[in-house]
Design a protein around this motif. Structure first.
Motif, PDB file in Angstrom:
ATOM      1  N   VAL A  25       5.335  13.684   1.218  1.00  0.00           N
ATOM      2  CA  VAL A  25       3.958  14.434   2.271  1.00  0.00           C
ATOM      3  C   VAL A  25       2.707  14.224   0.945  1.00  0.00           C
ATOM      4  N   LEU A  26       1.861  13.551   1.719  1.00  0.00           N
ATOM      5  CA  LEU A  26       0.180  13.405   0.479  1.00  0.00           C
ATOM      6  C   LEU A  26      -0.930  14.177   1.430  1.00  0.00           C
ATOM      7  N   ILE A  52       3.624  21.239  -4.998  1.00  0.00           N
ATOM      8  CA  ILE A  52       4.333  20.441  -6.002  1.00  0.00           C
ATOM      9  C   ILE A  52       6.004  20.292  -6.221  1.00  0.00           C
ATOM     10  N   ARG A  53       5.914  21.402  -6.360  1.00  0.00           N
ATOM     11  CA  ARG A  53       7.424  22.070  -6.236  1.00  0.00           C
ATOM     12  C   ARG A  53       8.264  21.503  -5.225  1.00  0.00           C
ATOM     13  N   ALA A  54       7.651  21.760  -3.851  1.00  0.00           N
ATOM     14  CA  ALA A  54       8.472  20.961  -3.481  1.00  0.00           C
ATOM     15  C   ALA A  54       8.920  19.469  -3.010  1.00  0.00           C
ATOM     16  N   GLY A  55       7.906  19.603  -3.901  1.00  0.00           N
ATOM     17  CA  GLY A  55       7.551  17.453  -3.804  1.00  0.00           C
ATOM     18  C   GLY A  55       6.844  16.764  -3.545  1.00  0.00           C
ATOM     19  N   GLY A  56       5.425  17.585  -2.785  1.00  0.00           N
ATOM     20  CA  GLY A  56       4.672  16.703  -2.450  1.00  0.00           C
ATOM     21  C   GLY A  56       3.301  16.311  -3.056  1.00  0.00           C
ATOM     22  N   ARG A  57       2.658  15.739  -2.945  1.00  0.00           N
ATOM     23  CA  ARG A  57       1.396  15.240  -3.723  1.00  0.00           C
ATOM     24  C   ARG A  57      -0.455  15.930  -3.544  1.00  0.00           C
ATOM     25  N   VAL A  58      -0.939  16.045  -3.931  1.00  0.00           N
ATOM     26  CA  VAL A  58      -2.058  16.484  -3.508  1.00  0.00           C
ATOM     27  C   VAL A  58      -3.068  15.384  -4.167  1.00  0.00           C
ATOM     28  N   GLN A  59      -4.153  14.497  -3.807  1.00  0.00           N
ATOM     29  CA  GLN A  59      -4.870  13.740  -4.214  1.00  0.00           C
ATOM     30  C   GLN A  59      -6.222  14.094  -3.280  1.00  0.00           C
ATOM     31  N   ILE A  60      -7.440  15.123  -4.210  1.00  0.00           N
ATOM     32  CA  ILE A  60      -8.143  15.159  -4.109  1.00  0.00           C
ATOM     33  C   ILE A  60      -9.484  14.568  -4.730  1.00  0.00           C
ATOM     34  N   GLY A  61     -10.322  14.164  -3.754  1.00  0.00           N
ATOM     35  CA  GLY A  61     -11.653  13.239  -4.501  1.00  0.00           C
ATOM     36  C   GLY A  61     -11.500  12.318  -3.496  1.00  0.00           C
ATOM     37  N   GLU A  62     -10.068  11.779  -2.645  1.00  0.00           N
ATOM     38  CA  GLU A  62     -10.494  10.932  -0.823  1.00  0.00           C
ATOM     39  C   GLU A  62     -11.684  11.311  -0.398  1.00  0.00           C
ATOM     40  N   MET A  88       0.657  -1.241  -0.135  1.00  0.00           N
ATOM     41  CA  MET A  88       0.131  -0.709  -0.140  1.00  0.00           C
ATOM     42  C   MET A  88       0.863   1.626  -0.070  1.00  0.00           C
ATOM     43  N   PRO A  89       0.283   2.512  -0.330  1.00  0.00           N
ATOM     44  CA  PRO A  89       1.589   3.245  -0.544  1.00  0.00           C
ATOM     45  C   PRO A  89       1.574   3.828   0.624  1.00  0.00           C
ATOM     46  N   SER A  90       2.979   4.385   0.468  1.00  0.00           N
ATOM     47  CA  SER A  90       2.988   4.764   1.904  1.00  0.00           C
ATOM     48  C   SER A  90       3.681   6.600   1.899  1.00  0.00           C
ATOM     49  N   ALA A  91       3.620   7.441   2.826  1.00  0.00           N
ATOM     50  CA  ALA A  91       3.614   8.626   3.237  1.00  0.00           C
ATOM     51  C   ALA A  91       5.231   8.980   4.745  1.00  0.00           C
ATOM     52  N   ASP A  92       5.411   9.878   5.045  1.00  0.00           N
ATOM     53  CA  ASP A  92       6.239  10.085   6.199  1.00  0.00           C
ATOM     54  C   ASP A  92       4.915  10.681   6.416  1.00  0.00           C
ATOM     55  N   VAL A  93       4.674  12.442   5.996  1.00  0.00           N
ATOM     56  CA  VAL A  93       3.366  12.648   6.523  1.00  0.00           C
ATOM     57  C   VAL A  93       2.364  12.848   5.102  1.00  0.00           C
ATOM     58  N   VAL A  94       1.427  12.541   6.634  1.00  0.00           N
ATOM     59  CA  VAL A  94      -0.370  12.431   5.455  1.00  0.00           C
ATOM     60  C   VAL A  94      -1.098  14.470   6.040  1.00  0.00           C
ATOM     61  N   VAL A  95      -1.559  15.147   5.816  1.00  0.00           N
ATOM     62  CA  VAL A  95      -1.924  16.108   5.484  1.00  0.00           C
ATOM     63  C   VAL A  95      -3.788  15.570   4.901  1.00  0.00           C
ATOM     64  N   ILE A  96      -4.644  16.099   6.351  1.00  0.00           N
ATOM     65  CA  ILE A  96      -6.386  15.738   5.604  1.00  0.00           C
ATOM     66  C   ILE A  96      -6.578  16.960   5.892  1.00  0.00           C
ATOM     67  N   GLY A  97      -6.978  17.771   4.372  1.00  0.00           N
ATOM     68  CA  GLY A  97      -7.526  18.289   4.187  1.00  0.00           C
ATOM     69  C   GLY A  97      -6.989  19.878   2.885  1.00  0.00           C
ATOM     70  N   ALA A 122       6.209  20.234   5.764  1.00  0.00           N
ATOM     71  CA  ALA A 122       6.522  19.521   5.752  1.00  0.00           C
ATOM     72  C   ALA A 122       7.614  18.705   4.146  1.00  0.00           C
ATOM     73  N   ALA A 123       7.107  19.074   3.127  1.00  0.00           N
ATOM     74  CA  ALA A 123       7.764  19.011   1.680  1.00  0.00           C
ATOM     75  C   ALA A 123       9.037  19.648   1.974  1.00  0.00           C
TER      76      ALA A 123
END
Lengths: 438, 446, 543
Positions: free
Chosen positions: A29-30, A275-285, A1-10, A22-23
């Motif tokens: 970061v996700l 995104i520039r700092a290397g983080g990812r965003v997933q909307i719709g979760e 399963m995917p993983s991250a060091d920090v998940v941010v919700i919101g 964090a990134a």
């Protein structure tokens, strides 16, 4: 399963700020969010402490910090640093902010003919921030057929002294309305549609010319002109430049009812910075639950089609917003709950949530409801004991502040988001960084 | 109740009730690709939860025999492409796209379906006939006068991207292969998977099926291809729900037997797999146990491979592929809610510079962009994506959904392949290197 | 004092009863004036359940009321089709409903001439899947839903066409009594503050729950027992059919689809003053619990607001038993015409009390029969004969018409001012043209503006903007003050209905909207804190 060091919700101001911070410190970061809320509803400024009693925003922070239980009590000293840290990020994505913490708040006119206190606004609204010179005029320039901006009504209201609290105000407020090319025939016309047209250089030129002519037709010279906040999305900077260049009065946008273009531009800038700092965003979760072993959160489980989608994580930032954002749910039986981890919510009993009068000067007791945390933004129980080691709470979900009424929501979001991230990525608490050293 | 609870309930109960969650905030409007490009469509909030309050019979399942259809007040909902972005970004959990699909079906109920809409839903019929008469059928579909006539008579745009019919169907190829092998014992669910090939692999893109079968084999899974029919999505999209339910039940009857024994059902079309995972229940109101068991057993192939990887069981002997690969995430993939598994798999391939084009929709939206009146809308929606791909200078692109591939290929001239075709290529590159390293006489696998 | 006016009859109260009386009097040749203190239909009529009774609710206990209902049901369908939605009705026996009532139900209906057909439970559940799957029996009856304001306006329009008149925002503040006759009335213009004197040969009080206050002006005692009934408005129609529980009437036992919403009702609570009452969270919770017996998923559905109406219950002195007073439901809903001549020594004064909206025409007929008898007028009643103005025979209301009409013109949001309820700019202009000086709440009643999920969040300021645009530069200050009152008053009024139900999605909606109004639009700056805010929205206000 995917993983991250920090998940941010919101994915609001608090969440994205935390994610960027964090990134930048090297964490994977996700950001997971169900959708867009306050970012797309708000006026796009950075409200830090716009209370009437304050002489300046910095003074406002200080005053709010003195209120029992206010997050500024432990965040207040960091607001300036957080602001100085985020501004270059936003500027790099084309969204510049004007204003500072030491100039007094200005009463800025609004699109229903009222005023609101502001100090730090995006470039598109910045012209509203300076005091009115003697004899200076204000033109309200609307777009024919656009139903969210009514120049006559706005001007009629703004002509009244009491709207400006009897203080500094324009010498005259005059409405004008312009028909812009191609809009009259449309079935659908809203702020978004107009803004997209402004992004098109050819249409923009014609429209700017038409607007300039209309403004010029209003008796008087110089001064400022207020327009609805529809001046482009992606090309907003270019539209603003063209307007400043061609209009005979200094233009500024007035934010409207949702969807807020200034808010959307701020969101786009934050997302790009992340995104520039290397983080990812997933909307719709849609987060179903958070797994933990009692003291540490281990994974975040989102709803997926016919199953769940699990992300293992080393740490969690909850920035899901307050009642408006869906981070706090008011149950019919009178409980106020935090749906992700069931964190204890500080709130008055249900029959005291709302004052009788919608506009009660003291506000509604429910406004201060939220999650109580320690200075490191760890959620705590009623006795102050920290509940989880690797969880932080940020933004309007925090208890003790009235993010709209005190006009402090953005300051709290920014500062708590940044601190939450730094706290998780082991920047020692109380570490006083030099401004600009991050 | 929390949004999560509501979503889980909504997927079992009434999509229409999710209109109750609407805050009228317009966030859905900000992401709608169709509203972005045409004045004919008022946007998802309007045709979704807003118009929902004006529809009678909304609490009833759509198009159930024996229930007279309720008079529909709708017109513009037909322009919804079903891409699902609105549902994704709604902060309150309104199932906007699903609601729009149902409203469209209600709008069409009680009227005879347009020949075109019906025809676009008859993918098996078209496929069988097309394959039977290929290469003539291919010639016809490429012939301009014939396409012009099709446009005027049937309403399919002359420039709509059509794939080429194969020489034979996958089903017939498979049956031949099975015959040659004779009766075999089917391996257990830990050594075999069921392949739901969908219409594209069956009639047009057998090479995708071949790639899937080979990759699965490499990772220790035999493939079972049971009899199956179209998943029914083109019928759902065109509002022909009664026939869609017939397809659904036919497939469920076959698939459930395997699913109950623990076999996973793998698909190479994100559209087909989403239909089985979610739309049989949400759209067609099929709530029985079979539908649930099959949905839970259904996997997109990249999702499946990534899951293997997370268990440490994926063969990662990929060779180097030195290329820039633009990737488009189909709308139907996002609705799965599983992130972008293809991108994560691409990250395992040395030298492969896969880039998510980060564009909302390619514009084909299943059969939507093929229709005469919708083709210009589809092309306008996809234009920024096509621009990005062309500008990348890449020789090929990747996308998990077949209709998207055809759209992108036609609009950009860039060959567009399924991600597993790229992965197979990487495996083969790895084999070649391995063979080189081992020398010509050493057995494979050392 | 203003100009004097002379009429044959003065009708006090602009609800359905008053409008019906006005129409009937006008048609019988009497030059009549109706006066109403607020907007028409802001008393009980505007706060009722929306039900067109079949009579099914009365067959067991009050056969007379049931017969009256079904007779009027049929008449109203003929004369006022545009105000009626032919939803049909189900009376369903839930597991909580005792057999003895259910078993006798159909017979009781037939005895009262109320059409009643038992249908298979499976069929009812197919048509209305949100119903409790545990229901045991279902009876189909000709219930419907009614739009009261349109009904009132049609009656008034017909009366005007027959030479009579109606004035709104004219509060009756005094009646001049000379021995055994009322000779004149004084009216206070609620908007301008001016006074007008009207002379009249007869006075009919249709003031419903306020009848006592009117009678008191001439020292006549009419003791009303105002009965508050709370109702909950649901965002969507979880049913397109009126659903009743097949049992002895009690709280929360009926759900009525009315336009875009569904209304669950109701309760019964005695109040002292029909203008002063509150709705508590507990009351709301209790109503929902009852409603869940009909719709098990009710708790998950979006509740928009709560409101209450006050029933004009009257108990003639002889029957004012303790039990009757306690259980308001026992008081007969059949109406009573009080002739104050023999009763109180005022010859030219009649009060009509009790009744329900469904029988308003009949109530009016009975009342006007009495008036005409006393005045020596022999014209017969014709109100049941002719269809009301601007209506097409048989063309009842269809929920989808507003959307369909808009879509037929290409749809789109460009001129949608209230998006939730599809109120367009032309609709608003037309209403404002016809109702100069109206309030936003008047606009709401006339167009349904603000009655959807956002509860005026997005449309309120748009209307204020339109008013400003129409006024132009002229009278800018007045426009601004009007806009303030409109925006603040309207939002305050909407909030009153939100407060008792504040939870879940509606609270989130309210929070988002107030966040926008306060944070972005600076609505606080419009409020004049020094001067006490007198909102015009006082009629039917609750504290």
């Amino acid at each position: 399963m995917p993983s991250a060091d920090v998940v941010v919700i919101g994915a609001g101001l608090a969440g994205l700020t935390a994610a960027i911070a964090a990134a930048e410190s090297g964490a994977r970061v996700l950001v997971l969010a169900k959708g867009h809320a306050a970012t797309h509803w708000g006026p796009g400024g950075i409200d830090v402490a716009g209370i009437p009693a304050a002489s300046t925003p910095r003074d406002g922070i200080h005053r709010l910090a003195g209120l029992p239980g206010h997050p500024y009590a432990f965040l207040g000293d960091d607001v300036a640093a957080a602001l100085e840290w985020i501004r270059p990020h936003l500027a790099a994505e084309g969204v510049d902010y004007a204003g500072d913490l030491d100039t007094p708040h200005q009463l800025v006119p609004t699109s229903i003919g009222g005023t609101r206190r502001a100090a730090i606004l995006p470039a598109g609204q910045a012209a509203a921030l300076s005091p009115w010179a003697a004899g200076e005029r204000l033109v309200i320039c609307g777009i024919a057929g656009f139903k969210d901006f009514w120049p006559e009504a706005i001007a009629a209201s703004l002509t009244r002294e009491r709207i400006w609290e009897g203080g500094n105000r324009p010498a005259s407020v005059t409405p004008v309305s312009v028909a812009l090319p191609g809009l009259a025939a449309r079935h659908n016309l809203n702020a978004l549609q107009i803004a997209r047209r402004f992004d098109d250089p050819a249409w923009r030129t014609t429209a700017i010319e038409a607007l300039a002519r209309a403004i010029a037709s209003v008796p008087g010279s110089g001064g400022r002109v207020a327009l609805p906040a529809v001046l482009g999305i992606r090309e907003h900077a270019a539209v603003l430049a063209a307007a400043r260049d061609r209009f005979p009065a200094a233009p500024f946008e007035m934010p409207l009812v949702p969807p807020s273009l200034p808010g959307m531009r701020l969101y786009a800038a934050l997302r790009a910075a992340l995104i520039r700092a290397g983080g990812r965003v997933q909307i719709g979760e849609m987060i179903e639950r958070v797994e933990h072993d009692g003291r540490r959160v281990t994974a975040v489980v989102a709803a997926a089609a016919a199953r769940t989608y699990t992300v293992r994580t080393g740490a969690l930032v909850i920035a899901t917003g307050g009642i408006a954002g869906g981070g706090l749910v008011a149950e019919r039986d009178g409980r106020l709950t935090e749906p992700l981890l069931g964190l204890p919510v500080e709130a008055p009993p249900a029959d005291q949530w709302l004052a009788v009068d919608a506009f009660d000067p003291a506000g509604h007791p429910l406004e201060k409801a939220g999650i109580r945390t320690d200075a490191e933004l760890r959620p705590v129980a009623a006795d102050g004991a920290s509940l989880f080691d690797n969880v932080r709470v940020a933004g309007s979900l925090l208890a003790g502040h009235r993010y709209i009424r005190e006009r402090c929501g953005d300051g709290v979001a920014l500062t708590s988001g940044r601190r939450a991230a730094r706290s998780l990525t082991a920047v020692p608490a109380g570490h006083a960084a030099e401004p600009g050293s991050e | 109740m929390t949004i999560a609870e509501l979503i889980m309930e909504a997927s079992e109960e009434f999509v229409g009730y999710s209109a109750d969650e609407c805050l009228k905030c317009n966030v859905c409007l900000t992401v709608c690709p169709v509203a972005r490009v045409t004045d004919l469509f008022p946007g998802p909030k309007y045709v979704g939860p807003q118009a929902q309050r004006f529809r009678t019979g909304r609490a009833q399942p759509v198009q159930v025999p024996g229930i007279p259809f309720a008079l529909s007040p709708d017109v513009t909902v037909d322009y919804c492409s079903g891409c699902g972005w609105c549902t994704s970004v709604c902060p309150a959990g309104v199932k906007v796209a699903e609601m729009n699909s149902q409203s469209r079906a209600r709008m069409k109920a009680g009227k005879r379906p347009k020949l075109r809409d019906w025809g676009l839903g008859q993918t098996d019929l078209v496929g069988q006939v097309g394959v039977l008469f290929s290469p003539i059928s291919n010639w016809a579909l490429a012939n301009r006068p014939i396409r012009a006539i099709m446009e005027t008579t049937v309403g399919i745009h002359r420039a709509a991207p059509f794939p080429k019919f194969g020489r034979r169907t996958l089903q017939s190829t498979w049956k031949r292969r099975q015959k040659r092998r004779g009766t075999t014992v089917i391996p257990g669910p830990d050594k075999a998977v069921v392949y739901f090939h969908g219409c594209s692999a069956n009639y047009y893109e057998q090479h995708v099926a071949d790639a899937a079968i080979e990759i699965l084999k490499r990772n220790g899974f035999e493939t079972i291809i049971p009899p199956q029919v179209c998943c029914g999505l083109p019928l759902i999209s065109n509002g022909i729900y009664t026939e869609a339910r017939q397809r659904a039940h036919k497939n469920l009857d076959v698939l459930v037997r395997y699913a109950r024994q623990g076999y996973r059902i793998i698909g190479t079309s994100t559209s087909c797999t989403h239909t089985i995972k979610a739309e049989y229940r949400e759209m067609l109101d099929i709530h029985d146990d079979d539908a649930t068991v099959v949905a839970n057993a259904t996997w997109d192939i990249c999702e499946f491979l990534l899951d293997l990887h997370e268990q440490g069981k994926l063969d990662t002997a990929f060779g180097r592929l030195d290329e820039d690969l633009p990737y488009h995430a189909p709308c139907q993939l996002r609705s799965h809610g599983i992130g972008l598994p293809a991108m994560e798999l691409f990250a395992l391939v040395p030298g492969l510079r896969a880039a998510d084009m980060d564009h909302d929709c390619c514009g084909i939206a299943g059969t939507y962009g093929m229709k005469k009146e919708k083709y210009p809308i589809g092309m306008a929606v996809g234009a920024p994506l096509f621009e990005k791909i062309r500008a990348s200078g890449a020789t090929e692109a990747a996308c998990d959904s077949e209709t998207c591939r055809w759209q992108i290929e036609k609009a950009t001239g860039t060959r567009t392949r399924h991600p597993i075709e790229i992965l197979l290529q990487a495996y083969r590159a790895g084999d070649a290197v391995g063979a080189e390293k081992r020398g010509p006489l050493a057995p494979a696998g050392t | 004092m203003g100009e004097s006016h002379a009429y044959d009859v003065l009708v006090v109260g602009g609800g359905a009863t008053g409008a019906g009386v006005l129409r009937d009097l006008a048609r019988r040749g009497l030059r009549t004036l109706l006066v109403e203190r607020g907007d028409y239909g802001t008393g009980t009529t505007g706060r009722y359940h929306g039900l067109l009774h079949s009579g099914g609710r009365y067959v067991a206990k009050d056969a007379l009321a049931a017969r009256e209902c079904i007779a009027e049901n049929r008449i109203l369908r003929r004369i006022a089709p545009a105000s009626i939605e032919d939803t049909g009705g189900y009376f369903v026996a839930t597991p909580a409903d005792p057999d003895d009532y259910v078993d006798g139900f159909q017979a009781a209906c037939i005895a009262a001439d109320v059409d009643c057909e038992e249908i298979p439970v499976a069929e009812a559940l197919r048509r209305e899947p949100a119903l409790n799957p545990g229901i045991r029996r279902v009876f189909k009856l000709p219930d419907g839903s009614v739009e009261p304001w349109q009904l009132i306006e049609s009656n008034i329009a017909d009366a005007r066409a027959h030479g009579s008149d109606a004035w709104s925002y004219q509060r009756l503040v005094g009646l001049e009594r000379d021995a055994d006759r009322i000779v004149a009335a004084t009216l206070h213009d609620e908007r301008s503050g001016s006074l007008t004197r009207v002379t009249t040969r007869f006075v009919v009080s249709c003031a419903g729950a306020w009848a006592g206050q009117i009678a008191a002006m001439v020292d006549v005692t009419v003791t009303m027992h105002p009965g508050k009934g709370t109702m909950l408005i649901y965002n969507q129609r979880m049913t397109d059919t009126v659903i009743n529980r097949c049992h002895k009437s009690s709280d929360g036992d009926i759900m009525v689809p009315v336009h875009t919403v569904a209304i669950l009702g109701t309760t019964e609570q005695r109040v002292e003053d029909p203008d002063v009452y509150e709705i508590t969270r507990d009351e709301v919770a209790a109503l929902i619990r009852e409603g869940e017996k009909l719709f098990p998923d009710l708790g998950k559905m979006r509740l928009l607001r709560a409101y209450a109406g006050v029933r004009p219950l009257y108990q003639p002195p002889a029957e004012a038993t303790e039990a009757a007073l306690k259980d308001g439901r026992q008081i007969s809903r059949a109406h009573t015409v009080l002739d104050h001549g023999p009763r109180d020594g005022v010859e030219n004064f009649v009060t009509i009390v009790g009744g329900k909206l469904t029988t308003f025409r009949r109530m009016a007929e009975d009342t006007v029969d009495t008036v005409c008898a006393k005045l020596g007028v022999t014209e017969p009643c014709t109100t049941a004969d002719e269809i009301l103005p601007n209506q097409v025979p048989g063309k009842t209301y269809w929920l989808g018409h507003r959307l369909a009409d808009h879509e037929a013109e290409g749809g789109g949001d460009a001129n949608l001012l209230c998006e939730c309820e599809f109120v367009t700019r032309p609709m608003l202009d037309s209403f404002l043209d016809g109702h100069p000086g109206c309030s936003l709440d008047d606009v709401r009643r006339g167009t349904r503006l603000g009655m959807g999920p956002c509860q005026g969040g997005f449309c309120t300021f748009r209307v204020a903007g339109v008013v400003g645009e129409r006024a132009g530069h002229a009278g800018a200050a007045d426009v601004a003050e009007l806009a303030d009152r409109a925006i603040l008053g309207f939002l305050r009024e909407r909030f009153k209905g939100t407060r008792p139900i504040a939870a879940g999605r509606q609270l989130q909606e309210q929070w988002m909207i107030s966040g926008v109004y306060e944070g972005c639009l600076g609505v606080e700056s419009l409020i004049e804190r020094e001067a006490p805010e007198v909102s015009r929205e006082v009629v039917g206000a609750q504290r």
